[in-house]
Design an enzyme around this catalytic site. Sequence first.
Site, PDB file in Angstrom:
ATOM      1  N   ALA A 241       0.824  -1.211   0.000  1.00 30.81           N
ATOM      2  CA  ALA A 241       0.000   0.000   0.000  1.00 30.81           C
ATOM      3  C   ALA A 241       0.862   1.266   0.000  1.00 30.81           C
ATOM      4  CB  ALA A 241      -0.925  -0.017   1.209  1.00 30.81           C
ATOM      5  N   HIS A 242       0.190   2.403  -0.058  1.00 28.28           N
ATOM      6  CA  HIS A 242       0.924   3.668  -0.144  1.00 28.28           C
ATOM      7  C   HIS A 242       1.783   3.925   1.095  1.00 28.28           C
ATOM      8  CE1 HIS A 242      -2.999   5.946   1.236  1.00 28.28           C
ATOM      9  NE2 HIS A 242      -2.770   4.905   1.958  1.00 28.28           N
ATOM     10  N   ASN A 243       2.966   4.501   0.832  1.00 29.01           N
ATOM     11  CA  ASN A 243       3.900   4.935   1.870  1.00 29.01           C
ATOM     12  C   ASN A 243       4.558   3.808   2.646  1.00 29.01           C
ATOM     13  OD1 ASN A 243       1.577   7.332   1.858  1.00 29.01           O
ATOM     14  ND2 ASN A 243       3.701   8.013   1.823  1.00 29.01           N
TER      15      ASN A 243
END
Lengths: 356, 356, 356
Positions: A241-243
């Site tokens: 997922a993001h980050n």
Amino acid sequence: MNRRSYRLEEIAHLVKGEYFGEKDFQIFNLASLEKAHNHHICFVNGEKYLAQAEVSQAGVYIVTESLKQLLGSKKNFIVVNNPYLAFATLTHIFDKKISQRGIESTAKIHPSAIIADDAYIGHHVVIGENCVVGNNTIIQANVFLDDNVEVGKDGFIDANVSITGEAKLKDRVRIHTNTSIGSEGFGFAPYQGKWHRIAQLGSVLIGNDVRIGSNCCIDRGALDDTILEDGVIIDNLVQIAHNVQIGQNTAIAANCAIAGSVRIGKNCIIGGGSAVAGHLNIADNVTLTGMSMVTKNISEAGTYSSGIGLFENSHWKRTVVRLRQLADVPLTQLTKRLDHMQAQLESLESTLKLRK
Amino acid sequence: MNRRSYRLEEIAHLVKGEYFGEKDFQIFNLASLEKAHNHHICFVNGEKYLAQAEVSQAGVYIVTESLKQLLGSKKNFIVVNNPYLAFATLTHIFDKKISQRGIESTAKIHPSAIIADDAYIGHHVVIGENCVVGNNTIIQANVFLDDNVEVGKDGFIDANVSITGEAKLKDRVRIHTNTSIGSEGFGFAPYQGKWHRIAQLGSVLIGNDVRIGSNCCIDRGALDDTILEDGVIIDNLVQIAHNVQIGQNTAIAANCAIAGSVRIGKNCIIGGGSAVAGHLNIADNVTLTGMSMVTKNISEAGTYSSGIGLFENSHWKRTVVRLRQLADVPLTQLTKRLDHMQAQLESLESTLKLRK
Amino acid sequence: MNRRSYRLEEIAHLVKGEYFGEKDFQIFNLASLEKAHNHHICFVNGEKYLAQAEVSQAGVYIVTESLKQLLGSKKNFIVVNNPYLAFATLTHIFDKKISQRGIESTAKIHPSAIIADDAYIGHHVVIGENCVVGNNTIIQANVFLDDNVEVGKDGFIDANVSITGEAKLKDRVRIHTNTSIGSEGFGFAPYQGKWHRIAQLGSVLIGNDVRIGSNCCIDRGALDDTILEDGVIIDNLVQIAHNVQIGQNTAIAANCAIAGSVRIGKNCIIGGGSAVAGHLNIADNVTLTGMSMVTKNISEAGTYSSGIGLFENSHWKRTVVRLRQLADVPLTQLTKRLDHMQAQLESLESTLKLRK
């Protein structure tokens, strides 16, 4: 398959091993112990494969010195310290390489993109504004590189991969078929009963020697970037997922889901089907066994597990009934109460004896 | 949807059933009991659907003899032994078939590839060296067949599928959108803190009548092949790792992960979200319920389960606390100690009575 | 990234907030507290981010009134009621928009398809018979829209997406890379040891403002349609089987599997890696924590969980041993027996005292 053959002496040289037997013995291919024919070479990865090696039809065996002693009936050997590593090396000798170079006529490449002369760009590939593709990189058919995506040298991007979100890939990166890199992270602000989409402005940074399997998703960051450090290897159908940040040489097996903003250290091994909840930190050198569920930080190296293995169905059903009762059973008190009652009983018994 | 209509008598003939009612009744389509209109035909799959059938607007009902007796208010029936099977048959009558044949102008096909005259090759398909596509096989848009891939006759390969690794597919194989067949297995030799990639030299063999859903991954073998035997059916988002072998007619539901070198027998049913650890054997006729985690061989047919179902959250939290205590509670001794103390108590009581 | 800059006053106006500080302060971009430079704007999402805000280099902070009081060392602020929502709004200001319109020369569009003049159809897109693409919708490279698919206005369909099964998408729908919409549901009638395929005749209906991530699968219905209502948001690698219905504004995190004919209510949140067995109903406003396994209907709003979190591996092994014993331990009787024996003991004790 590469069609040329190799002599025993040549192969020994390639894996930095010592050969025993007929130095000009012709080797056509690598094979498993079970399926090998006479002009095939096999590796024996420890004593537990000796019985299989005994009955194998292979012409040559890659072994350690001590395994060689135990295979007296065989003639041709290559002796190395690490047969599995020698096997890994040889797979590249017998692998069929992609020799095409240049840009197929049906590829659509924005004039501002920079494509190395010795790269290969397959049919129907679409490459956007300001993209860069480095030396000797192979981009297979139907790949999409959105604007500002950069791929380093000696890379391999297999068919139907989509790379968006201005992702930057360093050198020797391999991405397998139908994988999505740089898609928008799953970010929404809830307000008055609706989800308000947060456009994702971060990117994806992928280090040297990273390997990502088929049908994976590596989302771009919300503001900062999603980062896979050098040497990370990822199997198929994995969600990053993001980050998320993943440290060097960490391996992630198939069907894992790593939620937003998780940081995983170096040299970790994440077993297949595991999930890590958002915003957690996992230390270096952590191993998770398959189907682990991580809901708290892991601050110490070690092996961790969760999930219950398989039960015969009727046993499982009765177990689940008990589990549902468990919350109301004061487990730690049970033993204490038993000990206490035992003491009372013994005191009563001695009282009775005294009064005899 | 197929636009022609059928008479009751025709449909009865197609499903080898007996019709009751108006033999020329026009049937335009199959429908669910809930959504059916007057010129639709429905099936009644057991007594539990009788109430729904009673209020349905359908014009014709596919039923068993005994169900027919219970639906006195209806006029038109087709009586069969197995209504669900008759329904399955009829879906093919009303399904819209792809009638296109030939090769679209934008497809890029290597001159050495052999494409049957009555196959269909969609737009932007890319087909490599020495590929074979059999009679009556449909290959939809943007598919990639890498060098040496073979697809048998009557196959269906939907859009954006990637088939690499010299995979060989037999007849009547169906592969749905965005699936990856033949990607490199996840094989690495760890050495001096790094992962050394093992090029995968095996292939994928897919038997007759195999069905693979969307966004699946079936990796090529390391040395030997990954094998799906005849009649295997696989749902979406399923991972089949390198060297897995799956026996005839085994069904695998969505989101399962089968790790490397696993052998699954014939006629198994693997529930959704299950995972099988590497190198295990599963016998024929094994059923795993959903989200099962297999960490040991299964040598006997039967139904197996793992995982705990849902708890209300606060109950679950208390249960997890108890579970973490469980390792230190000598469960099997508790009952024994209780029995022992009970005996002591009773002995004391009788002693006291004797002394009265 | 959008290259233009904004003044503090302008940004305050865009998020309907009040500015404090230098009204002409130039803002070049949004950033995280950690990575922000002087001409960046950040948001502070609650007191737990105050320490990070204190040391941040950002030039402007989006805060609540009370947070502003606590950040005395900073100069420029925008005060709003909901900083996270203001941030969500601003991401769209700084997001790079796709400005291309029209149809790329390599796209293949059936003459019967209707494409809005201000839509964008990317390279190598294939659009079938009777398709519709609405105003201002972007269709990226290599997308496949099979016959009779309709996409409303202001949509975004990213690269390598496949939409089949005559799916109908309403307005402002976003579908990310490599996702499969409308593939055939997994329906087979077992008969005489084989699986008989049920052609799927239903479709997929996707409401307004639905968002679907990358590498997802949304299958078409068997007879009726699979339905995602308005405002549903779905992360990556999610499986939605045939005939599922999902209510308005429900959010589904990555790697979930929703089996056939499940109905999920409105405003639910389904945690990542969860699975729901077939034909179940889930009420409105249900939250499932990560890796939940749903095997029964959920008729009441609330939060539900399953699965056990992580154990250190040796603790886990001992716990699993106990779990396998649990079925044969009469947990609820243990406490009762203890209470009963305690009473017996006390009675004996008092008898003894009386006889002193």
